[in-house]
Design a protein around this motif. Sequence first.
Motif, PDB file in Angstrom:
ATOM      1  N   ALA A   1       0.765  -0.858  -0.115  1.00 41.93           N
ATOM      2  CA  ALA A   1       0.123   0.340   0.066  1.00 41.93           C
ATOM      3  C   ALA A   1       0.614   1.695  -0.271  1.00 41.93           C
ATOM      4  N   SER A   2       1.543   1.207   0.876  1.00 44.37           N
ATOM      5  CA  SER A   2       3.109   2.413   0.918  1.00 44.37           C
ATOM      6  C   SER A   2       4.102   2.562  -0.399  1.00 44.37           C
ATOM      7  N   TRP A   3       4.180   1.332  -1.471  1.00 44.62           N
ATOM      8  CA  TRP A   3       5.081   1.496  -1.199  1.00 44.62           C
ATOM      9  C   TRP A   3       5.175   2.672  -2.890  1.00 44.62           C
ATOM     10  N   SER A   4       6.064   3.193  -3.537  1.00 43.48           N
ATOM     11  CA  SER A   4       6.291   3.780  -4.587  1.00 43.48           C
ATOM     12  C   SER A   4       7.499   3.456  -5.086  1.00 43.48           C
ATOM     13  N   PHE A   5       7.338   4.459  -6.521  1.00 36.49           N
ATOM     14  CA  PHE A   5       8.205   3.850  -7.726  1.00 36.49           C
ATOM     15  C   PHE A   5       8.737   3.087  -7.504  1.00 36.49           C
ATOM     16  N   LYS A   6       9.595   4.774  -6.861  1.00 37.40           N
ATOM     17  CA  LYS A   6      11.308   3.555  -6.357  1.00 37.40           C
ATOM     18  C   LYS A   6      11.033   2.247  -5.544  1.00 37.40           C
TER      19      LYS A   6
ATOM     20  N   ILE B   1       9.091  -6.058  -5.182  1.00 40.29           N
ATOM     21  CA  ILE B   1       8.394  -7.360  -5.430  1.00 40.29           C
ATOM     22  C   ILE B   1       9.046  -7.959  -6.092  1.00 40.29           C
ATOM     23  N   THR B   2       8.682  -7.592  -7.256  1.00 35.42           N
ATOM     24  CA  THR B   2       9.443  -8.804  -8.541  1.00 35.42           C
ATOM     25  C   THR B   2      10.827  -9.237  -8.132  1.00 35.42           C
TER      26      THR B   2
END
Length: 259
Positions: free
Chosen positions: A72-77, A85-86
């Motif tokens: 929920a709080s993750w940014s693009f960076k 995640i990937t």
Amino acid sequence: MAYELIEVRTEAGKVGIVTLNRPKQLNALNNQLMDELGAALKSFDADPAIGCMIITGSEKAFAAGADIGAMASWSFKDVYKDDYITRNWETIRGIRKPVIAAVSGFALGGGCELTMMCDFIIAADNAKFGQPEIKLGIIPGAGGTQRLPRAIGKAKAMDMALTGRMMDAAEAERSGLVSRVVPLDKLMDEALAAALVICEFSQIAVMAAKESVNRAFETGLSDGVMFERRMFHALFATADQKEGMDAFVNKRKAQFRNE
Ligand code: CO8
């Protein structure tokens, strides 16, 4: 490696079984769980005694997707540069022995994508598949937009990805997403029986079959058929081909030695 979010066991000394085990979160997939899953599958893949693997979840959920609370709080960076995640999602693609998904309950988002990374899916009659990411303001990120249309065609894949609706087990079987639907209480028996059938065959031929079928999704028909032809030719160099054909000719059961 000690596992916290999965349970790992073997059946008959031949089948490696991984049970996703975050029941309170409906097996929501986080980095730790995916790390553990990857490690367990790699270790089974490297074990000569293991001929096939099964991934399963709980009755209520195979996996309800990537962990939304964590994301929920993750940014693009965070997700792009720092690869939150990937990093560990594609491990399963490198597994060379067959992996069966035994699915009951929800297989949503990353959970649905995980089932599609397996070689085939056996579904309980309560299974529900879906790519609901659109409802969260994102899209599938582990192959959902690519593997779903290959499995069920553009019309249904678009329907699923754009509306986020779920598909029940009967529709999933009709559409070609799953290979069989079985009663919930027979799910593990059926998956295990299929795995044990595979374990009876030459591991070399089984791996070649898996590699060749997967090639169909990566190449055109002529190149794919040529790849298959060369794999077919190569199997004549194995002792298992001699054993399999000699056993047929002499009306006895083949004893493959994976050589
Ligand atoms: N993440 C985190 N927690 C979850 C998730 C999830 N995906 N799904 C369910 N939970 C939790 C709930 O928050 C709840 O926790 P609590 O009891 O603490 O409130 C618990 O599991 C039980 O869930 P519900 O109370 O909601 O159970 P219901 O039976 O009412 O509903 C549903 C079940 C329909 C499955 C519902 O939980 C739901 O809609 N879940 C979310 C499904 C979803 O949107 N999945 C997609 C997530 S996004 C994704 O997967 C992107 C993948 C990208 C991968 C990229 C890798 C490279």
